[in-house]
Write an enzyme that holds these catalytic residues in place. Structure first.
Site, PDB file in Angstrom:
ATOM      1  N   HIS A  68       5.538 -12.959   7.226  1.00  0.00           N
ATOM      2  CA  HIS A  68       5.793 -11.580   6.805  1.00  0.00           C
ATOM      3  C   HIS A  68       6.950 -11.559   5.815  1.00  0.00           C
ATOM      4  O   HIS A  68       7.873 -12.368   5.919  1.00  0.00           O
ATOM      5  CB  HIS A  68       6.127 -10.679   8.004  1.00  0.00           C
ATOM      6  N   HIS A 120      -2.076  -8.791   2.037  1.00  0.00           N
ATOM      7  CA  HIS A 120      -1.715  -7.531   2.703  1.00  0.00           C
ATOM      8  C   HIS A 120      -2.842  -7.186   3.687  1.00  0.00           C
ATOM      9  O   HIS A 120      -3.183  -7.993   4.545  1.00  0.00           O
ATOM     10  CB  HIS A 120      -1.471  -6.483   1.615  1.00  0.00           C
ATOM     11  N   ARG A 151       3.443  -4.928  16.623  1.00  0.00           N
ATOM     12  CA  ARG A 151       2.063  -4.428  16.533  1.00  0.00           C
ATOM     13  C   ARG A 151       1.090  -5.496  17.044  1.00  0.00           C
ATOM     14  O   ARG A 151       0.056  -5.172  17.625  1.00  0.00           O
ATOM     15  CB  ARG A 151       1.736  -4.037  15.077  1.00  0.00           C
ATOM     16  N   SER A 208       0.838  -1.217   0.000  1.00  0.00           N
ATOM     17  CA  SER A 208       0.000   0.000   0.000  1.00  0.00           C
ATOM     18  C   SER A 208       0.868   1.261   0.000  1.00  0.00           C
ATOM     19  O   SER A 208       0.550   2.244  -0.678  1.00  0.00           O
ATOM     20  CB  SER A 208      -0.955   0.011   1.196  1.00  0.00           C
ATOM     21  N   ASP A 233      -2.121  -8.394  11.696  1.00  0.00           N
ATOM     22  CA  ASP A 233      -3.518  -8.748  11.444  1.00  0.00           C
ATOM     23  C   ASP A 233      -4.017  -9.915  12.296  1.00  0.00           C
ATOM     24  O   ASP A 233      -5.216 -10.191  12.325  1.00  0.00           O
ATOM     25  CB  ASP A 233      -3.699  -9.078   9.955  1.00  0.00           C
TER      26      ASP A 233
END
Ligand code: HAX
Length: 439
Positions: free
Chosen positions: A318, A271, A327, A241, A373
């Site tokens: 990843h 993604h 995160r 992105s 995520d």
């Protein structure tokens, strides 16, 4: 000129002079070599662009202007309750490289409040789409529809000088970020709440107002939104992105077009769409197992059946990271504090205990650990935001902060059109043959 804009252009002017001197002296210095595996393998780790707001280390994870996520949670000004940072502070930091004061963050909140008006035609365009259009389709359509407001596009038409490009890029960036929560909340309410929309509350900060317009007033959810909007904002420039926004922006497409393109990239399941895939995969697992509290053995069996069906385990792996994503850890800590007894959150934690060993056992997965995520959906469900097709829009609103800060830098530093070289397989074969002869 507003104080953030002034600070930004002062810093950018200084860095531009430094960059010019650096390139004059070291322009021919080699920083990388490229292998055929990288060329055929998605350009992994090829150093090929400059990105000021953040930098990703495979082991330590993301650092925003040098600050890790735990440091940001401590140092950035907080919301009125709880201890989560306001994303306004992160935007300030990414744009000018300084931790802002509380007054500076309040100033930015106020700026975005005043710039948040969305033109009426954008809502009409959204209303012309089927209510079951994927929320990311609605989101990118709405961003493109807002392009009518681009100051960059208007000034370019009027014949703006190259040295002025940064100025309307900054103005578009500020306006676009201010408008996104309103647009995103509108999409949520039309898709899942019979079009019963909620007006902005001009007394709230950016993330809390977004939570309010979604229709979830719990103070803890506002804290979650502050944290969520902070940790999803940027992940250096190479992710799809960010890179797409950068590439499209390099053609001098205005910030609306550039960001909309970036959001089309975020909508891919490898993604940003992985956040909806994770929770859907968990719900399907719970359905298949007939329990909301599966054992680790049951989860392991389900993971293996997913892999045997030729599918990936969403939320794991990843392209750059080689450890659990900080995160993910930040969200786990939030859950430990606010909802330690949630069955769903406990499933996420058990999946975390089970999946890495299984992926490692495949012998090909370079990073078996959870990414950003893997956790987010379970937190959102806990506050009633169960419509997982919407989750990538939340990610997108946050991602605007990083990619648009970077676009301001790209225009201020005068980065050129991005145009790397592609090869055909025949060229590669001929190159190998020639290299073999010359050895
Ligand atoms: N489950 C099963 N297999 C996996 C896997 C996973 N979670 N992660 C990687 N693999 C497989 C790859 O599919 C690849 O298999 P093939 O050689 O058979 O094609 C092999 O392991 C090597 O892949 P890799 O080098 O470790 O990983 P890549 O850099 O190619 O891909 C991905 C990184 C994130 C796309 C990958 O790990 C993946 O598909 N993960 C699941 C989807 C996901 O969670 N995406 C979100 C990533 C974070 C993000 O961008 N968020 O927005």
């Amino acid at each position: 000129m507003d104080p953030l804009k002034q600070k930004f252009i002062d810093k950018a002017t200084a860095l531009k002079a430094e960059m010019k001197a650096l390139l004059a002296e070291h322009g021919g210095t080699k920083v990388d070599e490229v292998t055929l595996s990288q060329i055929f393998g998605g350009a992994r780790n090829i150093k090929m662009m400059v990105w000021e707001p953040s930098e990703l280390d495979p082991i330590e994870g993301i650092r925003f202007r040098g600050f890790s996520i735990p440091e940001l949670r401590e140092k950035l000004p907080h919301g009125p309750t709880g201890k989560e940072p306001k994303p306004e502070g992160l935007f300030w930091l990414m744009l000018v490289g300084e931790i802002p004061t509380l007054d500076e963050v309040n100033w930015l909140t106020d700026q975005w409040r005043h710039r948040c008006n969305v033109p009426e035609h954008v809502f009409k365009v959204l209303d012309s789409l089927p209510v079951d259009a994927h929320p990311m389709a609605q989101f990118t359509v709405a961003i493109n529809a807002m392009q009518t407001e681009s100051i960059f596009a208007r000034r370019y038409d009027e014949g703006m000088k190259k040295t002025e490009y940064w100025d309307p890029t900054y103005e578009d960036t500020m306006n676009l970020i201010a408008r996104l929560p309103r647009v995103a909340a509108y999409i949520y309410r039309r898709s899942y709440h019979q079009g019963k929309h909620i007006s902005p509350d001009m007394t709230q900060d950016w993330a809390a107002n977004f939570a309010h317009m979604l229709g979830i007033e719990k103070p803890d959810f506002k804290n979650l939104m502050r944290l969520y909007m902070t940790i999803h904002a940027d992940h250096e420039g190479g992710n799809a992105s960010a890179h797409t926004t950068h590439l499209v922006g390099s053609t001098l497409s205005d910030p609306y077009f550039s960001f909309a393109a970036g959001m089309d990239a975020l909508a891919g399941p490898l993604h940003g769409l992985a956040n909806q895939e994770v929770i859907r995969w968990i719900f399907r697992m719970l359905d298949a197992l007939g329990t909301t509290t599966p054992t680790k053995e049951q989860i392991a069996e389900y993971v293996k059946s997913t892999l045997a069906a030729g599918q990936v385990i969403p939320g794991y792996g990843h392209a750059v990271l080689r450890r659990p994503d900080p995160r993910f850890i930040a969200q786990k800590e939030f859950a430990e504090e606010y909802m330690p007894d949630s069955d769903l959150v406990n499933v996420v934690w058990k999946v975390f205990e089970v999946v890495p060993d299984i992926l490692e056992g495949l012998g090909k997965v370079k990073n078996p650990w959870p990414n950003v995520d893997a956790h987010s959906g379970a937190l959102l469900v806990q506050y009633g935001l169960k419509e997982y097709s919407y989750y990538t829009v939340l990610f997108g609103v946050s991602r605007a902060l990083g990619v648009l800060a970077a676009l301001c830098w790209a225009r201020a530093l005068g980065f050129p059109l991005e145009r790397p070289k592609s090869l055909t397989t025949d060229w590669v074969k001929a190159f190998i043959a020639k290299s073999a002869v010359s050895v």
